[in-house]
Design a protein around this motif. Structure first.
Motif, PDB file in Angstrom:
ATOM      1  N   LYS A  86       0.838  -0.986  -0.123  1.00 45.44           N
ATOM      2  CA  LYS A  86      -0.036   0.065   0.199  1.00 45.44           C
ATOM      3  C   LYS A  86       0.778   1.508  -0.084  1.00 45.44           C
ATOM      4  CE  LYS A  86      -3.910  -2.368   0.301  1.00 45.44           C
ATOM      5  NZ  LYS A  86      -4.789  -2.310  -0.688  1.00 45.44           N
ATOM      6  N   VAL A  87       2.184   1.242   0.399  1.00 46.08           N
ATOM      7  CA  VAL A  87       3.003   2.413   0.624  1.00 46.08           C
ATOM      8  C   VAL A  87       3.834   2.540  -0.570  1.00 46.08           C
ATOM      9  CG1 VAL A  87       4.529   3.770   2.274  1.00 46.08           C
ATOM     10  CG2 VAL A  87       2.656   2.248   2.919  1.00 46.08           C
TER      11      VAL A  87
ATOM     12  N   GLU B 200       8.554  11.230   5.427  1.00 48.66           N
ATOM     13  CA  GLU B 200       7.137  11.820   5.679  1.00 48.66           C
ATOM     14  C   GLU B 200       6.876  13.180   5.255  1.00 48.66           C
ATOM     15  OE1 GLU B 200       4.791  10.016   7.050  1.00 48.66           O
ATOM     16  OE2 GLU B 200       5.394   8.806   8.459  1.00 48.66           O
TER      17      GLU B 200
ATOM     18  N   SER C  67       0.087  15.458  11.648  1.00 49.02           N
ATOM     19  CA  SER C  67      -0.939  14.692  11.087  1.00 49.02           C
ATOM     20  C   SER C  67      -0.451  13.340  10.858  1.00 49.02           C
ATOM     21  CB  SER C  67      -1.354  15.458   9.872  1.00 49.02           C
ATOM     22  OG  SER C  67      -0.305  15.607   8.894  1.00 49.02           O
ATOM     23  N   GLN C  68       0.879  13.001  10.562  1.00 47.76           N
ATOM     24  CA  GLN C  68       1.492  11.704  10.564  1.00 47.76           C
ATOM     25  C   GLN C  68       1.748  10.893  11.697  1.00 47.76           C
ATOM     26  OE1 GLN C  68       1.876  10.953   6.949  1.00 47.76           O
ATOM     27  NE2 GLN C  68       0.824  12.929   6.747  1.00 47.76           N
TER      28      GLN C  68
ATOM     29  N   ARG D  83      -1.408   1.666   8.095  1.00 48.84           N
ATOM     30  CA  ARG D  83      -2.504   2.626   7.702  1.00 48.84           C
ATOM     31  C   ARG D  83      -2.289   3.142   6.428  1.00 48.84           C
ATOM     32  NH1 ARG D  83      -1.257   8.034   8.516  1.00 48.84           N
ATOM     33  NH2 ARG D  83       0.813   8.401   9.565  1.00 48.84           N
ATOM     34  N   HIS D  84      -3.315   3.952   5.935  1.00 43.61           N
ATOM     35  CA  HIS D  84      -3.066   4.724   4.719  1.00 43.61           C
ATOM     36  C   HIS D  84      -2.390   6.107   4.946  1.00 43.61           C
ATOM     37  CE1 HIS D  84      -4.017   6.199   0.519  1.00 43.61           C
ATOM     38  NE2 HIS D  84      -4.422   7.230   1.022  1.00 43.61           N
ATOM     39  N   TYR D  85      -1.416   6.412   4.093  1.00 39.75           N
ATOM     40  CA  TYR D  85      -0.569   7.409   4.394  1.00 39.75           C
ATOM     41  C   TYR D  85      -1.156   8.622   3.180  1.00 39.75           C
ATOM     42  CZ  TYR D  85       2.598   5.200   7.386  1.00 39.75           C
ATOM     43  OH  TYR D  85       2.936   4.197   8.363  1.00 39.75           O
ATOM     44  N   ASP D  86      -1.339   9.689   3.829  1.00 39.79           N
ATOM     45  CA  ASP D  86      -1.724  10.864   2.876  1.00 39.79           C
ATOM     46  C   ASP D  86      -0.389  11.808   2.954  1.00 39.79           C
ATOM     47  OD1 ASP D  86      -4.321  10.060   2.511  1.00 39.79           O
ATOM     48  OD2 ASP D  86      -4.832  10.954   4.507  1.00 39.79           O
ATOM     49  N   ASN D  87      -0.184  12.169   1.720  1.00 38.04           N
ATOM     50  CA  ASN D  87       1.148  13.310   1.764  1.00 38.04           C
ATOM     51  C   ASN D  87       0.555  14.449   2.230  1.00 38.04           C
ATOM     52  OD1 ASN D  87       2.480  11.473  -0.170  1.00 38.04           O
ATOM     53  ND2 ASN D  87       1.303  12.047  -1.890  1.00 38.04           N
TER      54      ASN D  87
ATOM     55  N   PRO E 217       0.449  18.471   2.390  1.00 35.95           N
ATOM     56  CA  PRO E 217      -0.073  19.350   1.425  1.00 35.95           C
ATOM     57  C   PRO E 217       1.506  20.194   1.114  1.00 35.95           C
ATOM     58  CG  PRO E 217      -0.699  20.177   3.705  1.00 35.95           C
ATOM     59  CD  PRO E 217      -0.364  18.788   3.945  1.00 35.95           C
TER      60      PRO E 217
END
Length: 330
Positions: A58-59, A116, A228-229, A298-302, A304
């Motif tokens: 997933k990553v 990150e 947030s990470q 977990r799902h990692y969002d970049n 902003p």
């Protein structure tokens, strides 16, 4: 004064017993304890393998490799501790394997914080206007007068090298210690000036402190950016593994060397101290492995994208607001 005759069980003066001797001396409580601890170590390894498969799928690269390295500290230490629990003669090898792996994790955690942020280039672009606060632990937490260092590529390279040296030199000194131990020259209980342990261990300790400093500097600079990470609980787990695997083990071993831990045949005081340390580590690393699974699987969002004109826009908005208020008052 009466004369007292003290007798010492010969087992208390012997080296670590063989695995078969450990099994033979186990009573019902010992069998239950060893079974539970072995199950914990096995579950820790299985949880880590499942987490690694998820992260690998997933990553994106190269973050997934770094995550797999960092999250593997606890299950690797638990597995090595379980091997040392059943085979006391191998404790020297299992402890040094765990220590060498964690030395790599120290460097990998610094790389994780960069990943990150989106990579080294994105970090430099995002933090171009910032400065590193170097008055942090474990070296300079008591020196708030130290100047802040600008965030540049050269500074980042120095920080990365500060942690990388530990990963390399720790492995070298581990191999050297094992070679000397097989030749009878490396003995932790030999604290004389001619002993090799009294020279190698303090030097490795200095290397450890030097390696931990860049990671702390980077964390202090990015803890708000990467909130947030979940970087704060990740850093807390990393620090907890460090304290438990290094400091706790060292304290128990020192107590055993001083005779504070009683001998229990067939285990000498020193070997019994080692086994107590292994038992505690299996339980502690099992808990940390479960916590790490919740943090890393977990799902990692970049993040902003950093707006280099964000500060200027905020200042302009403040000026306009003050101007409008002044006109209204007039």
């Amino acid at each position: 004064m009466d004369d007292f005759n003290f007798t010492i069980d010969p087992s208390c003066l012997q080296e670590a017993p063989l695995a078969v001797d450990v099994i033979k001396q186990l009573d019902v409580f010992g069998i239950i304890l060893y079974s539970i601890l072995t199950l914990m170590a096995a579950v820790s390894l299985l949880v880590y393998l499942e987490e690694s498969v998820y992260v690998y799928r997933k990553v994106p690269s190269p973050k997934k490799t770094t995550i797999i390295w960092v999250s593997g500290a606890a299950p690797v230490i638990a597995t090595m501790s379980c091997l040392g629990l059943w085979i006391p003669k191998a404790i020297m090898f299992t402890d040094m394997t765990s220590a060498s792996y964690f030395a790599i994790v120290v460097y990998k955690f610094l790389i994780l914080m960069l990943e990150e942020c989106g990579g080294e280039e994105e970090f430099l672009r995002r933090c171009a206007q910032d400065r590193f606060r170097i008055s942090t632990g474990p070296c300079c937490c008591c020196c708030p007068c130290l100047p802040h260092v600008p965030v540049t590529r050269r500074t980042l390279t120095i920080l990365k090298f500060g942690s990388l040296q530990f990963a390399l030199l720790k492995t070298v000194f581990t191999i050297l210690s094992i070679v000397l131990w097989t030749n009878g020259n490396y003995d932790l209980s030999d604290l004389t000036i001619t002993g090799t342990a009294i020279w190698i261990n303090p030097f490795v300790g200095v290397l450890t402190i030097i390696a931990l400093w860049p990671v702390a500097i980077m964390f202090m600079n990015l803890r708000n950016t990467l909130r947030s990470q979940k970087i704060i609980p990740k850093y807390a787990m990393y620090q907890l593994v460090l304290v438990l695997s290094q400091l706790q083990t060292a304290i128990i071993n020192i107590l055993a060397l001083n005779g504070a831990i009683a001998c229990a045949p067939p285990f000498s005081s020193q070997v019994r101290g080692y086994l107590m340390s292994q038992q505690l580590l299996i339980l502690e690393m099992f808990i940390i492995t479960l916590v790490n699974r919740a943090l890393y699987r977990r799902h990692y969002d970049n993040l902003p994208a950093a707006d280099q004109h964000e500060k200027d826009n905020a200042d302009n908005a403040t000026i306009i607001l003050h101007s409008e208020n002044g006109d209204n008052m007039a």
